[in-house]
Design a protein around this motif. Structure first.
Motif, PDB file in Angstrom:
ATOM      1  N   PHE A   1       0.920  -1.338  -0.335  1.00  0.00           N
ATOM      2  CA  PHE A   1      -0.056  -0.054   0.023  1.00  0.00           C
ATOM      3  C   PHE A   1       0.987   1.299  -0.084  1.00  0.00           C
ATOM      4  CE2 PHE A   1      -3.273   2.710   1.822  1.00  0.00           C
ATOM      5  CZ  PHE A   1      -4.427   2.573   0.978  1.00  0.00           C
TER       6      PHE A   1
ATOM      7  N   LEU B   1      -3.171  14.892  -3.191  1.00  0.00           N
ATOM      8  CA  LEU B   1      -4.370  14.586  -3.779  1.00  0.00           C
ATOM      9  C   LEU B   1      -4.295  14.141  -5.076  1.00  0.00           C
ATOM     10  CD1 LEU B   1      -7.105  16.840  -2.079  1.00  0.00           C
ATOM     11  CD2 LEU B   1      -6.906  14.468  -1.897  1.00  0.00           C
TER      12      LEU B   1
ATOM     13  N   ILE C   1      -7.724   1.583  -8.340  1.00  0.00           N
ATOM     14  CA  ILE C   1      -8.818   0.774  -7.908  1.00  0.00           C
ATOM     15  C   ILE C   1      -9.988   0.725  -9.024  1.00  0.00           C
ATOM     16  CG2 ILE C   1     -10.548   0.631  -6.150  1.00  0.00           C
ATOM     17  CD1 ILE C   1      -8.412   2.295  -4.510  1.00  0.00           C
TER      18      ILE C   1
ATOM     19  N   LEU D   1     -12.825  17.155  -6.975  1.00  0.00           N
ATOM     20  CA  LEU D   1     -12.591  16.321  -6.012  1.00  0.00           C
ATOM     21  C   LEU D   1     -14.053  15.428  -5.497  1.00  0.00           C
ATOM     22  CD1 LEU D   1     -10.401  18.920  -3.853  1.00  0.00           C
ATOM     23  CD2 LEU D   1      -9.700  16.977  -5.184  1.00  0.00           C
ATOM     24  N   LEU D   2     -14.972  15.925  -5.540  1.00  0.00           N
ATOM     25  CA  LEU D   2     -16.130  15.501  -4.997  1.00  0.00           C
ATOM     26  C   LEU D   2     -16.741  14.288  -5.963  1.00  0.00           C
ATOM     27  CD1 LEU D   2     -18.218  16.517  -2.797  1.00  0.00           C
ATOM     28  CD2 LEU D   2     -19.746  17.458  -4.560  1.00  0.00           C
TER      29      LEU D   2
ATOM     30  N   GLY E   1     -14.266  11.117  -5.645  1.00  0.00           N
ATOM     31  CA  GLY E   1     -14.740  10.828  -4.305  1.00  0.00           C
ATOM     32  C   GLY E   1     -15.749   9.681  -4.697  1.00  0.00           C
TER      33      GLY E   1
ATOM     34  N   LEU F   1     -15.080   6.508  -6.972  1.00  0.00           N
ATOM     35  CA  LEU F   1     -14.179   5.797  -6.205  1.00  0.00           C
ATOM     36  C   LEU F   1     -15.049   4.884  -5.014  1.00  0.00           C
ATOM     37  CD1 LEU F   1     -11.445   4.357  -5.227  1.00  0.00           C
ATOM     38  CD2 LEU F   1     -11.405   6.230  -3.583  1.00  0.00           C
ATOM     39  N   LEU F   2     -16.143   5.454  -4.464  1.00  0.00           N
ATOM     40  CA  LEU F   2     -16.968   4.906  -3.581  1.00  0.00           C
ATOM     41  C   LEU F   2     -17.923   4.131  -4.349  1.00  0.00           C
ATOM     42  CD1 LEU F   2     -17.731   7.402  -0.752  1.00  0.00           C
ATOM     43  CD2 LEU F   2     -16.199   5.520  -0.740  1.00  0.00           C
TER      44      LEU F   2
ATOM     45  N   LEU G   1     -16.077   0.838  -5.444  1.00  0.00           N
ATOM     46  CA  LEU G   1     -15.548   0.112  -4.390  1.00  0.00           C
ATOM     47  C   LEU G   1     -16.765  -0.489  -3.878  1.00  0.00           C
ATOM     48  CD1 LEU G   1     -13.203   2.173  -2.209  1.00  0.00           C
ATOM     49  CD2 LEU G   1     -12.829  -0.137  -3.226  1.00  0.00           C
TER      50      LEU G   1
ATOM     51  N   SER H   1      -6.873   2.933   9.570  1.00  0.00           N
ATOM     52  CA  SER H   1      -6.468   4.230   9.638  1.00  0.00           C
ATOM     53  C   SER H   1      -7.304   5.047   8.914  1.00  0.00           C
ATOM     54  CB  SER H   1      -5.023   4.484   9.334  1.00  0.00           C
ATOM     55  OG  SER H   1      -4.298   3.936  10.284  1.00  0.00           O
TER      56      SER H   1
ATOM     57  N   PHE I   1      -8.132   7.862   6.620  1.00  0.00           N
ATOM     58  CA  PHE I   1      -7.564   9.060   5.884  1.00  0.00           C
ATOM     59  C   PHE I   1      -8.336  10.161   5.827  1.00  0.00           C
ATOM     60  CE2 PHE I   1      -3.467   7.564   3.700  1.00  0.00           C
ATOM     61  CZ  PHE I   1      -3.509   6.333   4.133  1.00  0.00           C
TER      62      PHE I   1
ATOM     63  N   ILE J   1      -9.668  -2.471   2.819  1.00  0.00           N
ATOM     64  CA  ILE J   1     -10.796  -1.933   1.952  1.00  0.00           C
ATOM     65  C   ILE J   1     -11.492  -0.857   2.690  1.00  0.00           C
ATOM     66  CG2 ILE J   1     -12.836  -2.506   0.896  1.00  0.00           C
ATOM     67  CD1 ILE J   1     -10.924  -4.399  -0.236  1.00  0.00           C
TER      68      ILE J   1
ATOM     69  N   VAL K   1      -9.883   1.299   4.530  1.00  0.00           N
ATOM     70  CA  VAL K   1      -8.887   2.498   4.177  1.00  0.00           C
ATOM     71  C   VAL K   1      -9.132   2.999   2.686  1.00  0.00           C
ATOM     72  CG1 VAL K   1      -6.170   2.840   3.902  1.00  0.00           C
ATOM     73  CG2 VAL K   1      -7.060   1.479   5.688  1.00  0.00           C
ATOM     74  N   MET K   2      -9.172   2.252   1.807  1.00  0.00           N
ATOM     75  CA  MET K   2      -9.576   2.748   0.469  1.00  0.00           C
ATOM     76  C   MET K   2     -10.570   3.522   0.538  1.00  0.00           C
ATOM     77  SD  MET K   2      -8.721  -0.238  -1.945  1.00  0.00           S
ATOM     78  CE  MET K   2      -6.858  -1.032  -1.896  1.00  0.00           C
ATOM     79  N   VAL K   3     -11.689   3.134   1.264  1.00  0.00           N
ATOM     80  CA  VAL K   3     -13.139   3.503   1.250  1.00  0.00           C
ATOM     81  C   VAL K   3     -12.896   5.047   2.106  1.00  0.00           C
ATOM     82  CG1 VAL K   3     -15.400   3.635   2.214  1.00  0.00           C
ATOM     83  CG2 VAL K   3     -14.540   1.527   1.268  1.00  0.00           C
TER      84      VAL K   3
ATOM     85  N   ILE L   1     -10.418   6.868   1.611  1.00  0.00           N
ATOM     86  CA  ILE L   1      -9.648   7.639   0.742  1.00  0.00           C
ATOM     87  C   ILE L   1     -10.677   8.289   0.122  1.00  0.00           C
ATOM     88  CG2 ILE L   1      -8.487   7.772  -1.390  1.00  0.00           C
ATOM     89  CD1 ILE L   1      -6.358   5.854  -0.015  1.00  0.00           C
ATOM     90  N   GLY L   2     -12.016   7.558  -0.518  1.00  0.00           N
ATOM     91  CA  GLY L   2     -13.204   8.064  -1.068  1.00  0.00           C
ATOM     92  C   GLY L   2     -13.877   9.426  -0.312  1.00  0.00           C
ATOM     93  N   VAL L   3     -13.848   8.941   0.697  1.00  0.00           N
ATOM     94  CA  VAL L   3     -14.675   9.797   1.650  1.00  0.00           C
ATOM     95  C   VAL L   3     -13.734  11.089   1.700  1.00  0.00           C
ATOM     96  CG1 VAL L   3     -15.348  10.166   4.206  1.00  0.00           C
ATOM     97  CG2 VAL L   3     -15.647   8.108   3.127  1.00  0.00           C
ATOM     98  N   MET L   4     -12.410  10.864   1.989  1.00  0.00           N
ATOM     99  CA  MET L   4     -11.582  12.012   2.081  1.00  0.00           C
ATOM    100  C   MET L   4     -11.890  13.118   0.909  1.00  0.00           C
ATOM    101  SD  MET L   4      -7.380  11.921   1.951  1.00  0.00           S
ATOM    102  CE  MET L   4      -7.328  11.494   0.114  1.00  0.00           C
ATOM    103  N   PHE L   5     -11.734  12.363  -0.341  1.00  0.00           N
ATOM    104  CA  PHE L   5     -12.192  13.235  -1.543  1.00  0.00           C
ATOM    105  C   PHE L   5     -13.459  13.877  -1.427  1.00  0.00           C
ATOM    106  CE2 PHE L   5      -8.758  10.772  -4.023  1.00  0.00           C
ATOM    107  CZ  PHE L   5      -8.443  11.832  -4.782  1.00  0.00           C
ATOM    108  N   ILE L   6     -14.355  13.414  -1.033  1.00  0.00           N
ATOM    109  CA  ILE L   6     -15.772  13.930  -0.752  1.00  0.00           C
ATOM    110  C   ILE L   6     -15.805  15.125   0.068  1.00  0.00           C
ATOM    111  CG2 ILE L   6     -18.203  13.390  -0.216  1.00  0.00           C
ATOM    112  CD1 ILE L   6     -17.774  10.963  -1.819  1.00  0.00           C
TER     113      ILE L   6
ATOM    114  N   ASN M   1     -13.275  16.658   1.417  1.00  0.00           N
ATOM    115  CA  ASN M   1     -12.351  17.907   0.962  1.00  0.00           C
ATOM    116  C   ASN M   1     -13.294  18.607  -0.266  1.00  0.00           C
ATOM    117  OD1 ASN M   1     -10.388  19.123  -0.517  1.00  0.00           O
ATOM    118  ND2 ASN M   1      -9.033  17.620   0.199  1.00  0.00           N
TER     119      ASN M   1
ATOM    120  N   VAL N   1      -1.775   0.979   8.778  1.00  0.00           N
ATOM    121  CA  VAL N   1      -2.924   1.517   8.485  1.00  0.00           C
ATOM    122  C   VAL N   1      -4.255   0.433   8.782  1.00  0.00           C
ATOM    123  CG1 VAL N   1      -2.424   3.203   6.498  1.00  0.00           C
ATOM    124  CG2 VAL N   1      -2.578   0.755   6.116  1.00  0.00           C
TER     125      VAL N   1
END
Lengths: 430, 336, 277
Positions: free
Chosen positions: A57, A339, A350, A408-409, A412, A415-416, A419, B42, B44, B112, B114-116, B118-123, B125, C19
């Motif tokens: 990672f 970012l 991903i 950015l929104l 995100g 990605l979500l 996933l 963790s 992010f 997984i 953690v990756m999620v 990261i998505g939340v972080m983008f949103i 932000n 992490v």
């Protein structure tokens, strides 16, 4: 739908998006997207190598990309003789002393198991390092600071900077990997996150090396200059043959030149990655990934293999970083943001499909396309939303002014969604 | 006298800023450590949650200011904190319900999550910048200083002045109160103990009749409170800018890991270790040394070990050094 | 390790301690909520009736397995390794997907209840491993056992301390620092704190010395005498069947033999196959 069919369709879809941009907006925009898409695909390939087949990672992609950028400056820029005379050798000697100090302290700790000895070596080494470095750096930075104030590079062909970028990144990756993968538990994520910030801090602060935030502009290019083309009667003539005015033709020609170079690099790296993935080495890596305990029991040196693949992946990111800086024609250390250069690459991997090289490449193109196009799309959306509002109303201005943050929104949300509904990505590994 | 002057200089430029920054980091690291301990990843999005939470405090502060409400010498933001916490808690709990819960039901692996995140972080932000923009915002008001340098000099007759900003005093007091409350809650209340139990052994918590979803909700609530307080104090003391908050992620992670991930006590210790190393290594020691050392040995240069911009590098170096000697952090974390 | 078909459980072999945290994760879906409880009068006090099921989407481990215990009785499950003994216990407690069959307790069908709600319904479970909160003190372990209780649980705690006096001396110590036998006592004590009507024990004597084992068996009989039903999996089949009112021999997730403890001990087939002659 078979996997092959799916792959073809997905790539066809991306091609349609880029060609559509050319038809609807302009071919210049389309080529811009294509070129950065190619660079992004290379970065995604590097991260995918680490995550997809070894589960490493790496959240420090930005650092390796930046090292690639540094390589372009160090390799291709003409040296500044006055600066070298002022203290070039001394500055590099200081670097060697610094490195030697670290190595000596590590050796001291490993051999003697004595923390105090290690600290003593570090302190003495640091004092000598600063003593040697500071006068040299001051002298270098005083040399015509408005245009140079740094040592410059070696003045070699810029294409050579790409492999050099890979080597620089690989070197950094070796140090990080040795430290972080060697600890009793695995601390790679935080290590990469930290080191990438350190690398950016170095680029921003070591003016003698990179000009810092003053940026290095006008880097040598592997393709002709637009102005030269426009002044070349032969070129103007053949452009007219295509029905293009010289300015448009020259910009298209230059961008196409980059596209060809980048495509060549991408194809070479992709073929190598695919060969590696299907070789006995790739099978071993996947065996380690899928069952580390039994692989260890079978005598595989898991830590060494992880280190190996971490270095390879980082080197690819370094190459991509060098390509990107070449494309930009300048090194601007303050433009490196996690970012954009770490987490966005992760979104690409991903979304594309971790573990699948073609998936990573697809993700690179697709996400880069979105990244660029969300803004005009967001602008259009905002225009629709604010249509009914009075001109000059605070809310309307605020909404119109915030379009840039839609990017950015959107990333995100993409990605979500992936996933959640397609956790293995658009092109799954198997 | 010389020695006192040195001490005052040290307090003014190293101790007070270090303690203040350390308190802010400790509060942030407590949030990271709680999520790591209970939700096992963790987060992010932590820095950006902090940015969002502080933004809501700022908006409430402005609202109160426009109504003419103030706390006199204290910043109005203090009054806005509970409201900011409420808004942040709603956002975070909503995120958990819509995003994270699904992965718990799937028994998804922590990476997984953690990756999620990261998505939340983008949103987060994007949302924060969308609402308040990416620029710097000031929202501090009230009395700026508890002790002014000039008054201190007059009072003590020393050459060196000591400044204590209201925000610095507030930070430390608030942090002490919040941390005390948190430890009391974790060690003495039924819910607090059930959180520790769940963190220790989820299945056994289930077998004791503890409702895991309740534990998760309480955790997010506490994290929201910690993070909004930390973010507001940082913003009052320094300045508010979404990108700075995102960047705080590294020192906060470093603090949590140095202390031992999953250990609340460790998070606090880690916060101060990281803060003092950052302040100490990037501070120009010339003045302090000038007072302490005999004239002949006085340093010529600034005696600044590293440029201020290297402060992130310092967090990281401390991290590596601690992990080399204590692989589980200063206070044995839960990672091993 | 990538596990099976669930893409959300594919971690690519990553175990980055900076992490992600490993250890102590739940094996069941903790977001589930309980379904309805229906009346089902008659039959034994607790019965796992004709249960078929396995973990998640994995293959079935239990095949029409039935286990029951009556009030104040001790029922013992024995059988070879991998026979599904522990799985049967977990199925009764709702910790795996029971695709067929039902679990009934005290005249109620509780098949749709989550494990935490089964605790409220009056069941207690001591798993075979990780059965204490290692980072918490002995007393906190017992308090967590009493988590669902709203009345004063001090008297119950005193009873537990009377049952296992050593725990009283060690009540301020972290449970993780205790010896194997003492840990088992904490585990049983924690389960008793809910004042369960049924206590389920998964190999309570695994890994403890013979003396401690005898002691534990004595305590378990003592608990049963207070009217609590005991359902127990045991490796030491002979000793367990001697104290059992009822015994089950499981083979490959299905009932092979059942009867009273004495009957099974006397059955030549059972003796030959499972009790070593």
């Amino acid at each position: 739908m078979s996997q092959t069919m799916r792959t073809y369709l997905m790539f066809a879809g991306v091609a349609v998006l880029i060609i559509g941009t050319g038809l609807v907006q302009s071919w210049n925009s389309a080529l811009l997207i294509l070129n950065m898409g190619l660079v992004s695909a290379v970065m995604a390939l590097g991260v995918n190598l680490q995550w997809g087949i070894a589960g490493l990672f790496n959240v420090g992609v930005m650092g390796f990309v930046a090292l690639g950028g540094l390589a372009v400056v160090l390799t291709s820029v003409a040296p500044v003789p006055e600066a070298w005379a002022a203290g070039g050798l001394r500055a590099y000697a200081a670097l060697v002393i610094g490195a030697a100090t670290v190595v000596a302290s590590v050796m001291a700790y490993k051999r003697a198991r004595n923390a105090w000895l290690m600290i003593a070596i570090l302190i003495v080494g640091f004092v000598i390092y600063r003593g040697v470095r500071d006068p040299a750096v001051d002298a270098i930075e005083a040399v015509n600071p408005a245009v140079s104030g740094y040592l410059g590079g070696l003045g070699l062909p810029v294409l050579l900077a790409w492999p050099v970028g890979g080597l620089l990144a690989a070197g950094a990756a070796w140090i990080i990997g040795k430290t972080a993968l060697g600890l009793r538990s695995d601390y790679l994520a935080i290590a990469t996150l930290g080191i990438s910030e350190i690398i950016i801090a170095i680029l921003k602060n070591e003016d003698w090396l990179t000009r810092g935030v003053k940026n290095v502009i006008g880097l040598p290019r592997p393709v002709p200059n637009e102005i030269d083309l426009q002044n070349d009667p032969g070129f103007v003539e053949s452009a007219a043959g295509f029905g293009l005015d010289p300015t448009t033709a020259s910009t298209l020609y230059v961008k196409l030149g980059y596209s060809v170079l980048f495509t060549a690099v991408l194809i070479v790296l992709l073929v190598l990655s695919q060969m590696a993935l299907n070789s006995p080495w790739g099978r071993m890596m996947r065996a380690i990934r899928d069952n580390e305990v039994s692989s260890r029991a079978m005598g595989k040196d898991v830590t060494f293999r992880h280190l190996q693949v971490f270095i390879l992946g980082s080197a690819i990111c370094g190459i991509a970083g060098a390509m990107m800086t070449t494309l930009d024609g300048q090194l601007t250390p303050s433009s490196y943001q996690p970012l954009r250069y770490t987490f966005l690459i992760w979104v690409m991997v991903i979304v594309g499909g971790s573990g699948n090289n073609l998936g990573a490449v697809l993700g690179g193109f697709l996400i880069w396309f979105l990244w660029v196009q969300v803004e005009p799309m967001g602008q259009a959306l905002m225009n629709v939303i604010t249509m009914g509002m009075a001109d000059g109303s605070a809310l309307k201005d605020h909404l119109q002014g915030s379009v840039q943050h839609m990017r950015l929104l959107t990333m995100g949300i993409v990605l979500l969604l992936v996933l959640r509904f397609s956790p293995r990505g658009l092109l799954p590994e198997r | 006298m010389e020695f006192l002057n040195a001490l005052v200089t040290l307090a003014n430029f190293v101790l007070i800023p270090g303690i203040t920054y350390g308190s802010q980091l400790a509060l942030g690291a407590l949030g990271v450590t709680l999520i790591y301990g209970i939700l096992r990843f963790s987060n992010f999005a932590h820095g950006d949650t902090m940015a969002f939470g502080t933004m809501s405090v700022i908006l409430f502060t402005w609202l109160f200011q426009s109504w003419g409400i103030s706390l006199g010498p204290l910043p109005t933001a203090l009054l806005a904190i509970p409201f900011g916490i409420a808004v942040t808690a709603l956002l975070v709990l909503g995120t958990d319900r819509v995003v994270y819960r699904f992965y718990r039901a799937q028994k998804a692996k922590p990476i997984i999550f953690v990756m999620v995140s990261i998505g939340v972080m983008f949103i987060y932000n994007g949302v924060t910048r969308f609402i308040l923009g990416a620029d710097e915002q000031r929202f501090a008001d009230g009395e700026r200083f508890i002790i002014r340098a000039r008054e201190f000099k007059e009072m003590t007759g020393l050459d060196e002045g000591l400044t204590l900003k209201t925000t610095q005093g507030l930070t430390v007091i608030t942090a002490v109160i919040v941390v005390a409350l948190l430890f009391w809650f974790l060690n003495n209340t039924r819910t607090g103990k059930s959180m520790r139990a769940y963190s220790d052994n989820e299945d056994l918590a289930l077998l004791s009749g503890i409702n895991p979803e309740h534990v998760v909700r309480v955790t997010w609530l506490i994290v929201s409170a910690l993070i909004v307080v930390a973010g507001t104090l940082y913003g009052l003391d320094k300045t508010y800018k979404p990108f700075t908050y995102f960047q705080l992620l590294l020192p906060i992670f470093a603090a949590a890991i140095v202390g031992g991930l999953g250990s609340p006590l460790g998070a606090i210790a880690g916060g101060f270790v990281v803060a003092f190393s950052e302040v100490g290594i990037t501070y120009a020691w010339k003045k302090v040394l000038g007072y302490v050392m005999p004239e002949s040995l006085e340093p010529g240069g600034l005696v600044q070990l590293l440029a201020t911009d290297y402060k992130f590098a310092v967090s990281f170096m401390i991290l590596v050094i601690v992990l080399l000697f204590k692989p589980t952090g200063l206070f044995k974390g839960k990672s091993v | 390790m990538s596990t099976g078909d669930n893409p959300y459980q594919d971690d690519h072999g990553n175990h980055d301690a900076s992490v992600t945290r490993r250890g102590g994760e739940s094996t069941v879906d903790t977001t589930r909520t309980s379904g309805p409880v229906t009346d089902a009068r008659g039959g034994p006090f607790l019965i796992g009736d004709n249960m078929t099921g396995g973990y998640g989407k994995g293959p079935d481990i239990l095949h029409g397995c039935t286990i029951s215990v009556d009030k104040g009785e001790i029922a013992v499950i024995v059988g070879p390794n991998g026979a599904g003994k522990s799985t049967a216990m977990k199925a009764v407690f709702g910790m795996l997907d029971v695709r067929q069959g039902a679990v009934r307790l005290d005249g109620k069908d509780i098949t749709a209840l989550t494990p935490q709600d089964r605790v409220v319904a009056g069941m207690g479970f001591v798993p075979q491993t990780s059965n204490i909160f290692t980072s918490m003190t002995v007393e906190e372990n017992l308090e967590m056992g009493a988590f669902i209780r709203t009345d004063d649980y001090r008297p119950t705690m005193e009873q537990v301390y009377d049952l296992f006096p050593i725990l009283r001396d060690k009540r301020r110590q972290p449970a993780g620092e205790l010896s194997g036998g003492q840990r088992q006592q904490v585990a049983v004590g924690r389960a008793l704190m809910t004042q369960p009507k049924v206590l389920m024990l998964d190999e309570p004597t695994a890994g403890v010395s013979p003396i401690v084992m005898d002691e534990l068996f004595d305590r378990i009989i003592e608990v049963a005498r207070t009217g609590i039903s005991i359902l127990m999996v045991e490796q030491n089949a002979r000793q367990a069947l001697e104290i059992a009112d009822k015994g089950y021999v499981l083979v490959q997730g299905a009932n092979a033999y059942s009867g009273t403890g004495k009957d099974l001990l006397a059955d030549p087939e059972v003796r030959k196959s499972f009790l070593g002659g």
